[in-house]
Design an enzyme around this catalytic site. Structure first.
Site, PDB file in Angstrom:
ATOM      1  N   HIS A  46      -6.889  -4.224  10.546  1.00 30.16           N
ATOM      2  CA  HIS A  46      -6.670  -4.084   9.108  1.00 30.16           C
ATOM      3  C   HIS A  46      -5.413  -4.818   8.659  1.00 30.16           C
ATOM      4  O   HIS A  46      -4.469  -4.992   9.428  1.00 30.16           O
ATOM      5  CB  HIS A  46      -6.652  -2.602   8.670  1.00 30.16           C
ATOM      6  CG  HIS A  46      -5.438  -1.819   9.050  1.00 30.16           C
ATOM      7  ND1 HIS A  46      -5.474  -0.468   9.341  1.00 30.16           N
ATOM      8  CD2 HIS A  46      -4.123  -2.154   9.169  1.00 30.16           C
ATOM      9  CE1 HIS A  46      -4.259  -0.038   9.605  1.00 30.16           C
ATOM     10  NE2 HIS A  46      -3.426  -1.030   9.517  1.00 30.16           N
ATOM     11  N   GLU A  65      -9.522  -1.659   5.739  1.00 29.86           N
ATOM     12  CA  GLU A  65     -10.059  -1.262   7.033  1.00 29.86           C
ATOM     13  C   GLU A  65     -11.340  -2.042   7.343  1.00 29.86           C
ATOM     14  O   GLU A  65     -12.033  -2.508   6.420  1.00 29.86           O
ATOM     15  CB  GLU A  65     -10.387   0.241   7.003  1.00 29.86           C
ATOM     16  CG  GLU A  65      -9.182   1.131   6.714  1.00 29.86           C
ATOM     17  CD  GLU A  65      -8.273   1.320   7.921  1.00 29.86           C
ATOM     18  OE1 GLU A  65      -7.987   0.335   8.629  1.00 29.86           O
ATOM     19  OE2 GLU A  65      -7.825   2.455   8.132  1.00 29.86           O
ATOM     20  N   ASP A  91       0.806  -1.213   0.000  1.00 26.66           N
ATOM     21  CA  ASP A  91       0.000   0.000   0.000  1.00 26.66           C
ATOM     22  C   ASP A  91       0.846   1.274   0.000  1.00 26.66           C
ATOM     23  O   ASP A  91       2.062   1.225   0.164  1.00 26.66           O
ATOM     24  CB  ASP A  91      -0.942  -0.009   1.216  1.00 26.66           C
ATOM     25  CG  ASP A  91      -0.248  -0.457   2.492  1.00 26.66           C
ATOM     26  OD1 ASP A  91       1.000  -0.494   2.508  1.00 26.66           O
ATOM     27  OD2 ASP A  91      -0.934  -0.779   3.463  1.00 26.66           O
ATOM     28  N   ASN A 128      -6.880  -2.146  14.625  1.00 22.27           N
ATOM     29  CA  ASN A 128      -8.299  -2.390  14.329  1.00 22.27           C
ATOM     30  C   ASN A 128      -8.488  -3.621  13.443  1.00 22.27           C
ATOM     31  O   ASN A 128      -9.578  -3.879  12.956  1.00 22.27           O
ATOM     32  CB  ASN A 128      -8.925  -1.159  13.660  1.00 22.27           C
ATOM     33  CG  ASN A 128      -8.265  -0.829  12.321  1.00 22.27           C
ATOM     34  OD1 ASN A 128      -7.381  -1.562  11.861  1.00 22.27           O
ATOM     35  ND2 ASN A 128      -8.681   0.253  11.697  1.00 22.27           N
TER      36      ASN A 128
END
Ligand code: F6R
Length: 531
Positions: A138, A143, A67, A136
């Site tokens: 991801h 996400e 990414d 979280n």
């Protein structure tokens, strides 16, 4: 998913680097998928060292990063492009044209994503994908969401990720709000995946990953659908802060364990009915969970567990859904196991036998209980494994056992059996020391038996010799069946220490490491914490 728990970040980095190195040995022109962030830094520096020393070669390797922020200039100090150059590409002999990172400067991000996806395919797909995990859940910048995009795409970062990544920027306002990221399907197409997680701030998400079902609100759980994923984490990320609960007939014990350090212990009287037990456990959890930031609760209970229901003879659990009852009342992960299994786990993690991988715990109490640990994991079957008190030690003319068999080991070697045998021998030998002690004190227990032995009572000695004989035969059998690194003895009679261990070792005809538990009654709550 295979799990490797490392002692610390150093070991994690080394293990991960070794996996990459073996991949390159097997396939020098491998396509490697890479992550940025703080987690893989140690691994990248090990890979750079290995490359420098000639151990591995990157000249044919092709690299695709997961990414990149969007939009971001390549020369921005926080771009992943710069990150990769600074932390890896400038330190290894990879060809710059073989390194690919989504372009944060692209004017048409959608086209850039399609092109990136095409390029991965054109290079034969990813052989080994390296992943970190966000707090979280991801992976890449996929996400948590109700539905997840499968291919490389432009995505909005969540507040949680912006906050977590603001540590790299002057302020959270400077963190780009969007990113280009490989999609979940792009990641899952990789032939092999290693997922790295370190530090206590990852312990919640690691336990969600391991305990939750597959769901898009913790995107990393989708990795469970892949056939070749290795989670490599350190102890901080794996264990976190846990509460262990050990339910006994008299008391319920609690132990809060942070990593492997015991932070808190407590004990309450066991209520009389099942709901009372659940309420008492939940009250205690609510009392301490914020103070100790507890994420997981493990509960050890006597009895058999079948399809989530507990059947215990000395507790009011007659087909009781304990795990569900506690989970319904508190918002934490709850795991329930048999108390002897928990104690065995406690011994191998916290006891003097923490150097072992395989262990059998034998508790010599009212009966004989046991827990079996192989490769540092509790051994389970659906069929009530570990009833070691009920293997037959005397097949002919054996004593009757309430379980319906004859000649069970616990009829000869439990603490109760010893007291019963000595009592009977004393009554037949009214001039013996033990008979005198027994009548003087109006009772008979382990302490009195050992007092009689100390005083040279021949009657007690003869019974004890037989007791040790059967104990040794049982231990030899367990050693033959399980081949453990150690057999740990716990329970009433073992509190006598060497008075038990020395004659036992002398009687054993096999070279077996046998130890007396250093944790005794605390092992259950400690082990439950680590379930
Ligand atoms: C980075 C990436 C992210 C990170 C994750 C963990 O390329 O894709 O998913 O792996 O946010 O970041 P660290 O390692 O900094 O905790």
């Amino acid at each position: 998913m295979r799990i490797i728990v490392c002692k610390n970040y150093e070991e994690l980095s080394e293990k991960a680097a070794n996996i990459v190195a073996s991949q390159l040995t097997l396939k020098p022109d491998s396509v490697i998928g890479r992550a940025t962030g703080s987690t893989p830094l140690g691994m990248y520096s090990k890979l750079a060292e290995m490359n420098k020393s000639g151990e591995i070669d990157f000249s044919d390797v092709i690299s695709f990063n997961l990414d990149e922020y969007y939009p971001i200039q390549k020369e921005n100090s926080q771009s992943y492009d710069k990150f990769m150059k600074d932390n890896l590409f400038s330190k290894i002999n990879i060809k710059p044209e073989n390194t690919h990172i989504p372009n944060g400067e692209a004017t048409d991000p959608i086209k850039e994503c399609d092109e990136y996806e095409r390029l991965i395919k054109e290079n034969g797909g990813i052989d080994l994908q390296i992943l970190g995990i966000g707090q979280n859940g991801h992976i890449g910048f996929n996400e948590p969401d109700a539905s997840l995009s499968s291919r490389t795409h432009l995505t909005n970062l969540t507040e949680n990720t912006i906050k977590a990544n603001s540590r790299f920027f002057a302020s959270s306002d400077e963190v780009p709000r969007q990113a280009l990221t490989m999609g979940i399907a792009t990641i899952l197409k990789a032939r092999k995946i290693i997922l790295l997680a370190n530090g206590a701030n990852k312990s919640r998400v690691v336990s969600e990953l391991l305990n939750d079902g597959i769901n898009t609100s913790v995107p990393a759980t989708l990795l469970k659908t892949h056939p070749d994923v290795i989670l490599i984490c350190d102890e901080d990320a794996y264990y976190g802060t846990r509460l262990g609960v050990d339910i006994g007939g008299t008391d319920i014990k609690f132990a809060v364990v942070d990593k492997k350090e015991v932070k808190f212990t407590d004990k309450i009287k066991t209520p009389e009915n099942a709901d009372g037990i659940v309420n008492a456990i939940c009250d205690k959890i609510n009392e301490i969970k914020d103070e100790y930031k507890i994420k997981n609760v493990g509960i050890g209970t006597p009895g058999e567990i079948k399809n989530g229901l507990i059947y215990a003879s000395n507790l009011p659990f007659k087909g009781y859904p304990l795990e569900k009852a506690v989970s319904d009342k508190i918002d934490l992960f709850v795991t329930v196991d048999n108390d002897a299994n928990c104690a065995a786990l406690g011994e191998i993690i916290f006891g003097s036998t923490n150097d072992c991988d395989n262990l059998v715990l034998v508790t010599l109490g009212t009966g004989i209980g046991g827990g079996i640990i192989m490769n540092r994991q509790i051994c389970h079957t659906k069929n009530n494994m570990g009833e070691i008190g009920h293997f037959i030690i005397k097949p002919e003319n054996g004593r009757k056992c309430p379980c319906g068999q004859e000649g069970c080991w616990e009829q000869y070697c439990s603490s109760n059996a010893l007291v019963k045998d000595v009592g009977e021998a004393a009554k037949q030998n009214k001039d013996s020391i033990i008979y005198k002690l027994m009548t003087e004190k109006g009772t008979l227990n382990g302490e009195i038996i050992f007092e009689a032995l100390d005083m040279g009572c021949e009657v007690t000695k003869a019974v004890y010799k037989k007791y040790i004989f059967y104990l040794a035969r049982g231990i030899e059998s367990l050693a033959n069946i399980f081949g453990p690194d150690c057999i740990v003895l716990a329970g009433g009679v073992t509190l006598q220490g060497d008075k038990l261990l020395a004659p036992l070792k002398a009687e054993l005809k096999k070279d077996i490491r046998v130890e007396i538990s250093t944790l005794q009654r605390n092992a259950g709550a400690l082990g439950a914490a680590m379930l």
